[in-house]
Write a protein that holds these residues in place. Structure first.
Motif, mmCIF file in Angstrom:
data_model
loop_
_atom_site.group_PDB
_atom_site.id
_atom_site.type_symbol
_atom_site.label_atom_id
_atom_site.label_comp_id
_atom_site.label_asym_id
_atom_site.label_seq_id
_atom_site.Cartn_x
_atom_site.Cartn_y
_atom_site.Cartn_z
ATOM 1 N N MET A 269 0.842 -1.207 0.000
ATOM 2 C CA MET A 269 0.000 0.000 0.000
ATOM 3 C C MET A 269 0.874 1.253 0.000
ATOM 4 N N SER A 270 0.638 2.135 -0.977
ATOM 5 C CA SER A 270 1.481 3.339 -1.011
ATOM 6 C C SER A 270 0.864 4.442 -0.153
ATOM 7 N N VAL A 271 1.732 5.217 0.420
ATOM 8 C CA VAL A 271 1.296 6.299 1.298
ATOM 9 C C VAL A 271 0.916 7.513 0.460
ATOM 10 N N LYS A 272 -0.210 8.150 0.813
ATOM 11 C CA LYS A 272 -0.632 9.348 0.070
ATOM 12 C C LYS A 272 -0.042 10.589 0.740
ATOM 13 N N ALA A 273 0.567 11.444 -0.085
ATOM 14 C CA ALA A 273 1.213 12.649 0.451
ATOM 15 C C ALA A 273 0.247 13.488 1.282
ATOM 16 N N LYS A 274 -0.994 13.591 0.820
ATOM 17 C CA LYS A 274 -1.946 14.463 1.533
ATOM 18 C C LYS A 274 -2.210 13.956 2.965
ATOM 19 N N ASN A 275 -1.957 12.687 3.187
ATOM 20 C CA ASN A 275 -2.196 12.143 4.533
ATOM 21 C C ASN A 275 -1.032 12.356 5.495
ATOM 22 N N VAL A 276 0.163 12.624 4.947
ATOM 23 C CA VAL A 276 1.333 12.702 5.839
ATOM 24 C C VAL A 276 2.110 14.015 5.713
ATOM 25 N N GLN A 277 1.514 14.961 4.999
ATOM 26 C CA GLN A 277 2.202 16.247 4.847
ATOM 27 C C GLN A 277 1.217 17.391 5.078
ATOM 28 N N ALA A 278 1.721 18.491 5.611
ATOM 29 C CA ALA A 278 0.839 19.645 5.846
ATOM 30 C C ALA A 278 1.600 20.948 5.617
ATOM 31 N N TRP A 279 0.921 21.893 4.990
ATOM 32 C CA TRP A 279 1.496 23.235 4.827
ATOM 33 C C TRP A 279 1.078 24.068 6.026
ATOM 34 N N VAL A 280 1.990 24.872 6.518
ATOM 35 C CA VAL A 280 1.665 25.815 7.597
ATOM 36 C C VAL A 280 1.954 27.215 7.058
ATOM 37 N N SER A 281 0.934 28.083 7.062
ATOM 38 C CA SER A 281 1.126 29.452 6.553
ATOM 39 C C SER A 281 1.667 30.363 7.638
ATOM 40 N N ILE A 282 2.661 31.150 7.257
ATOM 41 C CA ILE A 282 3.238 32.123 8.193
ATOM 42 C C ILE A 282 3.424 33.452 7.438
ATOM 43 N N PRO A 283 3.644 34.552 8.134
ATOM 44 C CA PRO A 283 3.826 35.825 7.423
ATOM 45 C C PRO A 283 4.966 35.768 6.403
ATOM 46 N N LYS A 284 4.754 36.475 5.294
ATOM 47 C CA LYS A 284 5.749 36.441 4.199
ATOM 48 C C LYS A 284 7.047 37.160 4.542
ATOM 49 N N ALA A 285 7.035 37.943 5.603
ATOM 50 C CA ALA A 285 8.222 38.752 5.944
ATOM 51 C C ALA A 285 9.403 37.914 6.440
ATOM 52 N N TYR A 286 9.169 36.707 6.834
ATOM 53 C CA TYR A 286 10.256 35.899 7.414
ATOM 54 C C TYR A 286 11.281 35.458 6.369
ATOM 55 N N THR A 287 12.554 35.457 6.772
ATOM 56 C CA THR A 287 13.657 35.005 5.904
ATOM 57 C C THR A 287 13.703 33.463 5.913
ATOM 58 N N PRO A 288 14.467 32.864 5.011
ATOM 59 C CA PRO A 288 14.582 31.387 5.023
ATOM 60 C C PRO A 288 15.082 30.848 6.364
ATOM 61 N N GLU A 289 16.056 31.537 6.980
ATOM 62 C CA GLU A 289 16.583 31.070 8.281
ATOM 63 C C GLU A 289 15.505 31.139 9.354
ATOM 64 N N GLU A 290 14.734 32.222 9.325
ATOM 65 C CA GLU A 290 13.659 32.373 10.321
ATOM 66 C C GLU A 290 12.572 31.318 10.102
#
Lengths: 192, 179
Positions: B1-22
């Motif tokens: 059985m293959s794992v579905k990405a939508k079941n094991v991954q999530a996007w979290v939205s944060i303010p756009k002002a943050y740098t990659p390190e932040e």
């Protein structure tokens, strides 16, 4: 920008140095030992450091039978002591024979007759110890047993017999990184 | 059985002002929060995880793992330790598991309540990948957009903790999985 990098580098160096102290090394060693013991008791070994854990090789049928008999002996001895204490339990002829056995080998509660988890009496995994010094950690089985062997020998038999378990698997290393990250977090708060 | 990405991954939205390190530092804090919340038996929605079955509680593995009555998503401990940052873009971070990760199947089983079966069962699910707006806000308070010094300090601490722990583990045990 240079100052920001300097500040980060200083924190990184301070954290790494603090982690390298022998008290923290001992904590890391103890954690690694506990992770190895738990993973092995759950029935998993590892071929080499950083690799995925693998199920330990199944037990042979003869050895399963031997372990079943040990389990029955343990139950029979328990029943016999209950009977001695005046409790109402029945002992069959076979149980009586098992109860009178002088063998001091008992099947551990941390296993079953068919479970391959490097546990018969439980002494070897329970004997794992971590020794830490600045810059190094070692984990090994140690001490003597009630069957005349040493725990180090028993661990060696297991490894030589294809049930390698003393290295750290990929998941073990991930667990250690998380644990250390929390320790460093505390260190950095104190350094502030 | 293959794992579905939508079941094991999530996007979290944060303010756009943050740098990659932040963003990296914020993501590390989110992962820590997820581990702690799950260890306390609380789902992403703030409710308690469904209880363990009596059969499972009587099992040898349950005993050998030293588990208590509160479901904490930790048998070996590997699954929660393996959750990671998958992607970081301006204004959002993706967390969870690669679908090919050895822990992805277990994570999916908990997320949708399938536990090795072909279909999920929401009544048995223990969703843990993600964070509520309330808890995200709390984490972001340590990374204030209008306070450079505090934000820099929080960023350095989170990243230093991650880098130092990886360095020390690699040095002591030679662990390097190429990531």
């Amino acid at each position: 920008m240079a100052n920001e990098f300097d500040s980060f580098a200083k924190k990184l160096i301070a954290a790494t140095q603090e982690l390298g102290k022998s008290s923290n090394m001992q904590k890391i060693g103890e954690a690694a030992k506990d992770i190895i013991k738990k993973r092995t008791r759950l029935g998993y070994g590892v071929e080499a450091t950083g690799e995925e854990r693998v199920s330990l090789k199944p037990l042979s049928n003869d050895y399963k039978e031997y372990r079943k008999e040990l389990g029955k002996t343990k139950k029979a001895k328990m029943k016999a002591s209950q009977l001695k204490a005046g409790e109402s339990v029945k002992l069959s002829k076979k149980d009586k024979k098992r109860a009178s056995s002088e063998s001091n080998i008992r099947l551990s509660d941390a296993t079953s007759p068919t479970k391959s988890n490097l546990t018969l009496t439980g002494q070897m995994l329970d004997s794992l110890t971590a020794r830490a010094s600045e810059g190094s950690v070692s984990i090994k089985a140690s001490g003597s047993r009630n069957d005349g062997k040493t725990n180090e020998d028993v661990a060696g038999y297991a490894e030589d017999g294809g049930r390698r378990f003393l290295d750290l698997a990929k998941g073990d290393l991930n667990q250690l990184r998380v644990l250390l990250s929390n320790i460093v977090d505390d260190i950095l708060k104190k350094l502030k | 059985m293959s794992v579905k990405a939508k079941n094991v991954q999530a996007w979290v939205s944060i303010p756009k002002a943050y740098t990659p390190e932040e963003r990296e530092a914020i993501a590390l804090e989110i992962l820590n929060f997820i581990r702690e919340r799950s260890a306390e038996g609380v789902s992403i929605r703030g409710s308690s995880f469904p209880k363990y079955s009596k059969e499972y509680m009587k099992s040898l593995d349950f005993k050998n793992a030293g588990k208590g009555r509160t479901p904490n998503l930790q048998l070996s401990g590997d699954m929660l330790a393996a959750i990671k940052i998958l992607k970081s873009e301006r204004g959002r971070i993706k967390i969870g598991y690669d679908t090919g990760d050895s822990e992805a199947g277990r994570a999916e089983g908990n997320q949708i309540g399938s536990y090795g079966q072909s279909s999920g069962d929401q009544s048995k699910a223990r969703p843990f990948i993600g964070i509520s707006p309330k808890h995200l806000k709390k984490i972001l308070e340590a990374f204030p957009i209008d306070d450079d010094e505090t934000r820099r300090n929080s960023t350095e601490n989170a990243r230093a903790a991650d880098y130092a722990s990886t360095d020390v583990v690699d040095e002591l045990f030679g662990g390097d999985d190429g990531e």
